[in-house]
Design a protein around this motif. Structure first.
Motif, PDB file in Angstrom:
ATOM      1  N   GLN A  54       2.404  10.678   0.494  1.00 43.49           N
ATOM      2  CA  GLN A  54       2.938   9.333   1.324  1.00 43.49           C
ATOM      3  C   GLN A  54       3.539   9.827   2.309  1.00 43.49           C
ATOM      4  OE1 GLN A  54       4.757   6.403  -1.240  1.00 43.49           O
ATOM      5  NE2 GLN A  54       3.294   4.999  -0.421  1.00 43.49           N
ATOM      6  N   GLN A  55       4.585  10.689   2.452  1.00 41.68           N
ATOM      7  CA  GLN A  55       5.534  11.000   3.614  1.00 41.68           C
ATOM      8  C   GLN A  55       4.563  11.353   4.613  1.00 41.68           C
ATOM      9  OE1 GLN A  55       8.140  13.525   1.185  1.00 41.68           O
ATOM     10  NE2 GLN A  55       9.673  11.853   1.201  1.00 41.68           N
ATOM     11  N   GLN A  56       3.810  12.401   4.269  1.00 42.27           N
ATOM     12  CA  GLN A  56       2.827  12.861   5.125  1.00 42.27           C
ATOM     13  C   GLN A  56       2.006  11.820   5.990  1.00 42.27           C
ATOM     14  OE1 GLN A  56       0.794  16.306   3.950  1.00 42.27           O
ATOM     15  NE2 GLN A  56       2.452  17.366   2.974  1.00 42.27           N
ATOM     16  N   SER A  57       1.434  11.121   5.173  1.00 43.96           N
ATOM     17  CA  SER A  57       0.676  10.069   5.560  1.00 43.96           C
ATOM     18  C   SER A  57       1.535   8.893   6.750  1.00 43.96           C
ATOM     19  CB  SER A  57      -0.215   9.181   4.825  1.00 43.96           C
ATOM     20  OG  SER A  57      -1.068   9.787   3.928  1.00 43.96           O
ATOM     21  N   LYS A  58       2.676   8.545   6.280  1.00 44.87           N
ATOM     22  CA  LYS A  58       3.341   8.032   7.241  1.00 44.87           C
ATOM     23  C   LYS A  58       3.844   8.813   8.624  1.00 44.87           C
ATOM     24  CE  LYS A  58       5.801   5.251   3.798  1.00 44.87           C
ATOM     25  NZ  LYS A  58       7.139   4.838   3.163  1.00 44.87           N
ATOM     26  N   GLN A  59       4.123   9.969   8.375  1.00 48.94           N
ATOM     27  CA  GLN A  59       4.426  10.875   9.520  1.00 48.94           C
ATOM     28  C   GLN A  59       3.287  10.969  10.532  1.00 48.94           C
ATOM     29  OE1 GLN A  59       5.972  14.462   8.202  1.00 48.94           O
ATOM     30  NE2 GLN A  59       7.566  13.465   6.847  1.00 48.94           N
ATOM     31  N   ILE A  60       1.832  11.264   9.884  1.00 48.47           N
ATOM     32  CA  ILE A  60       0.910  11.395  10.776  1.00 48.47           C
ATOM     33  C   ILE A  60       0.689  10.031  11.677  1.00 48.47           C
ATOM     34  CG2 ILE A  60      -1.674  11.517  10.574  1.00 48.47           C
ATOM     35  CD1 ILE A  60      -1.367  13.308   8.348  1.00 48.47           C
ATOM     36  N   ALA A  61       0.733   8.962  10.779  1.00 50.90           N
ATOM     37  CA  ALA A  61       0.344   7.494  11.406  1.00 50.90           C
ATOM     38  C   ALA A  61       1.352   7.340  12.606  1.00 50.90           C
ATOM     39  CB  ALA A  61       0.839   6.554  10.131  1.00 50.90           C
ATOM     40  N   ALA A  62       3.044   7.621  12.281  1.00 49.28           N
ATOM     41  CA  ALA A  62       3.746   7.592  13.310  1.00 49.28           C
ATOM     42  C   ALA A  62       3.604   8.430  14.651  1.00 49.28           C
ATOM     43  CB  ALA A  62       5.331   7.918  12.692  1.00 49.28           C
ATOM     44  N   HIS A  63       2.963   9.702  14.337  1.00 48.68           N
ATOM     45  CA  HIS A  63       2.823  10.538  15.453  1.00 48.68           C
ATOM     46  C   HIS A  63       1.542  10.057  16.211  1.00 48.68           C
ATOM     47  CE1 HIS A  63       2.363  14.562  17.440  1.00 48.68           C
ATOM     48  NE2 HIS A  63       1.139  14.619  17.138  1.00 48.68           N
ATOM     49  N   TYR A  64       0.569   9.672  15.532  1.00 54.00           N
ATOM     50  CA  TYR A  64      -0.600   8.855  16.309  1.00 54.00           C
ATOM     51  C   TYR A  64      -0.011   7.797  17.030  1.00 54.00           C
ATOM     52  CZ  TYR A  64      -3.931  11.581  13.167  1.00 54.00           C
ATOM     53  OH  TYR A  64      -4.780  12.583  12.738  1.00 54.00           O
ATOM     54  N   HIS A  65       0.939   6.811  16.838  1.00 51.39           N
ATOM     55  CA  HIS A  65       1.329   5.881  17.373  1.00 51.39           C
ATOM     56  C   HIS A  65       1.943   6.105  18.616  1.00 51.39           C
ATOM     57  CE1 HIS A  65       0.123   2.499  14.874  1.00 51.39           C
ATOM     58  NE2 HIS A  65       0.655   2.866  13.796  1.00 51.39           N
ATOM     59  N   GLU A  66       2.864   7.321  18.388  1.00 48.89           N
ATOM     60  CA  GLU A  66       3.908   7.876  19.469  1.00 48.89           C
ATOM     61  C   GLU A  66       2.743   8.235  20.484  1.00 48.89           C
ATOM     62  OE1 GLU A  66       6.413  11.704  20.030  1.00 48.89           O
ATOM     63  OE2 GLU A  66       6.440  10.668  18.046  1.00 48.89           O
ATOM     64  N   ILE A  67       1.742   9.184  20.283  1.00 48.31           N
ATOM     65  CA  ILE A  67       0.879   9.825  21.391  1.00 48.31           C
ATOM     66  C   ILE A  67      -0.203   8.883  22.016  1.00 48.31           C
ATOM     67  CG2 ILE A  67       1.466  12.219  20.328  1.00 48.31           C
ATOM     68  CD1 ILE A  67      -1.429  12.367  19.642  1.00 48.31           C
ATOM     69  N   ALA A  68      -0.667   7.932  21.359  1.00 46.44           N
ATOM     70  CA  ALA A  68      -1.950   7.249  21.756  1.00 46.44           C
ATOM     71  C   ALA A  68      -1.673   6.525  23.172  1.00 46.44           C
ATOM     72  CB  ALA A  68      -2.182   6.262  20.667  1.00 46.44           C
ATOM     73  N   ASP A  69      -0.624   6.203  23.483  1.00 48.27           N
ATOM     74  CA  ASP A  69      -0.437   5.481  24.571  1.00 48.27           C
ATOM     75  C   ASP A  69      -0.340   6.480  25.706  1.00 48.27           C
ATOM     76  OD1 ASP A  69      -0.832   2.845  23.950  1.00 48.27           O
ATOM     77  OD2 ASP A  69       1.111   2.525  23.398  1.00 48.27           O
ATOM     78  N   LYS A  70      -0.059   7.608  25.344  1.00 52.10           N
ATOM     79  CA  LYS A  70       0.251   8.527  26.722  1.00 52.10           C
ATOM     80  C   LYS A  70      -1.175   9.196  26.983  1.00 52.10           C
ATOM     81  CE  LYS A  70       4.503   9.879  24.498  1.00 52.10           C
ATOM     82  NZ  LYS A  70       5.476  10.730  23.886  1.00 52.10           N
ATOM     83  N   LEU A  71      -2.244   9.206  26.349  1.00 55.41           N
ATOM     84  CA  LEU A  71      -3.246   9.742  26.489  1.00 55.41           C
ATOM     85  C   LEU A  71      -4.289   8.852  27.062  1.00 55.41           C
ATOM     86  CD1 LEU A  71      -3.792  11.299  22.833  1.00 55.41           C
ATOM     87  CD2 LEU A  71      -2.997  12.286  24.942  1.00 55.41           C
ATOM     88  N   ALA A  72      -5.587   9.525  27.686  1.00 50.74           N
ATOM     89  CA  ALA A  72      -6.498   8.779  28.288  1.00 50.74           C
ATOM     90  C   ALA A  72      -6.871   7.873  27.241  1.00 50.74           C
ATOM     91  CB  ALA A  72      -7.511   9.560  28.674  1.00 50.74           C
ATOM     92  N   PRO A  73      -7.349   6.688  27.866  1.00 47.46           N
ATOM     93  CA  PRO A  73      -8.109   5.672  26.790  1.00 47.46           C
ATOM     94  C   PRO A  73      -9.069   6.131  25.739  1.00 47.46           C
ATOM     95  CG  PRO A  73      -7.648   4.850  29.088  1.00 47.46           C
ATOM     96  CD  PRO A  73      -7.378   6.019  29.166  1.00 47.46           C
ATOM     97  N   GLU A  74      -9.918   7.074  26.552  1.00 44.78           N
ATOM     98  CA  GLU A  74     -11.040   7.433  25.873  1.00 44.78           C
ATOM     99  C   GLU A  74     -10.663   8.368  24.475  1.00 44.78           C
ATOM    100  OE1 GLU A  74     -12.229   7.342  30.180  1.00 44.78           O
ATOM    101  OE2 GLU A  74     -10.537   7.695  28.960  1.00 44.78           O
ATOM    102  N   ILE A  75      -9.472   8.662  24.719  1.00 42.67           N
ATOM    103  CA  ILE A  75      -8.733   9.486  23.470  1.00 42.67           C
ATOM    104  C   ILE A  75      -7.760   8.783  22.934  1.00 42.67           C
ATOM    105  CG2 ILE A  75      -7.775  11.804  23.014  1.00 42.67           C
ATOM    106  CD1 ILE A  75     -10.206  12.268  24.482  1.00 42.67           C
ATOM    107  N   GLY A  76      -7.073   8.120  23.382  1.00 39.28           N
ATOM    108  CA  GLY A  76      -5.910   7.262  22.736  1.00 39.28           C
ATOM    109  C   GLY A  76      -6.371   6.278  21.979  1.00 39.28           C
ATOM    110  N   ASN A  77      -7.677   5.301  22.368  1.00 40.35           N
ATOM    111  CA  ASN A  77      -7.971   4.262  21.644  1.00 40.35           C
ATOM    112  C   ASN A  77      -8.560   4.771  20.327  1.00 40.35           C
ATOM    113  OD1 ASN A  77      -7.258   2.498  23.484  1.00 40.35           O
ATOM    114  ND2 ASN A  77      -9.357   2.325  24.289  1.00 40.35           N
ATOM    115  N   PRO A  78      -9.323   5.814  20.034  1.00 38.39           N
ATOM    116  CA  PRO A  78      -9.702   6.283  18.664  1.00 38.39           C
ATOM    117  C   PRO A  78      -8.456   6.701  18.014  1.00 38.39           C
ATOM    118  CG  PRO A  78     -10.922   7.141  20.492  1.00 38.39           C
ATOM    119  CD  PRO A  78     -10.135   6.675  21.241  1.00 38.39           C
ATOM    120  N   ILE A  79      -7.321   7.460  18.785  1.00 36.44           N
ATOM    121  CA  ILE A  79      -6.048   7.774  17.922  1.00 36.44           C
ATOM    122  C   ILE A  79      -5.302   6.354  17.471  1.00 36.44           C
ATOM    123  CG2 ILE A  79      -3.752   8.850  18.077  1.00 36.44           C
ATOM    124  CD1 ILE A  79      -5.337  10.904  19.871  1.00 36.44           C
TER     125      ILE A  79
END
Length: 117
Positions: A54-79
């Protein structure tokens, strides 16, 4: 006749309006990487979650949220989609992605794979 201090108030209002305008127009937002830089970033990302499932899933979700807006939309939107899926997984009693969620994650990974080869 202008009241004393009116110029300060007026310039504060103008400054606030300018700042809001810049934020809304994207000038004050996070700059996005292009597709090539986004793929390179993902290939070099060394994020490793820790703890129980559960902790890992939360951390993964948080990491994905953190990086998604920094990436190109083609990559960030799936993230962003992957982040939402991992939020759901983290909120479950087991804290792990179900088979259906794993399939949805796979679809998003494949979308990224279309750009990052």
């Amino acid at each position: 006749m202008v009241k004393p201090g009116a110029g300060v108030v007026r310039s504060a209002v103008v400054s606030a309006g300018l700042a809001a305008s810049l934020l809304l127009s994207g000038c004050g937002g996070t700059p996005k990487m292009d597709v090539t830089a986004s793929c390179e970033f993902l290939n070099n990302d060394t994020f490793k979650p820790e703890g129980n499932q559960q902790q890992q899933s939360k951390q993964i979700a948080a990491h994905y949220h953190e990086i998604a807006d920094k990436l190109a939309p083609e990559i960030g939107n799936p993230i962003k989609e992957m982040a939402a899926i991992m939020d759901e997984a983290a909120g479950s009693s087991l804290g792990a992605a179900t088979q259906d969620q794993q399939e949805k994650l796979k679809v998003q990974f494949n979308k990224i794979g279309e750009y990052c080869k």
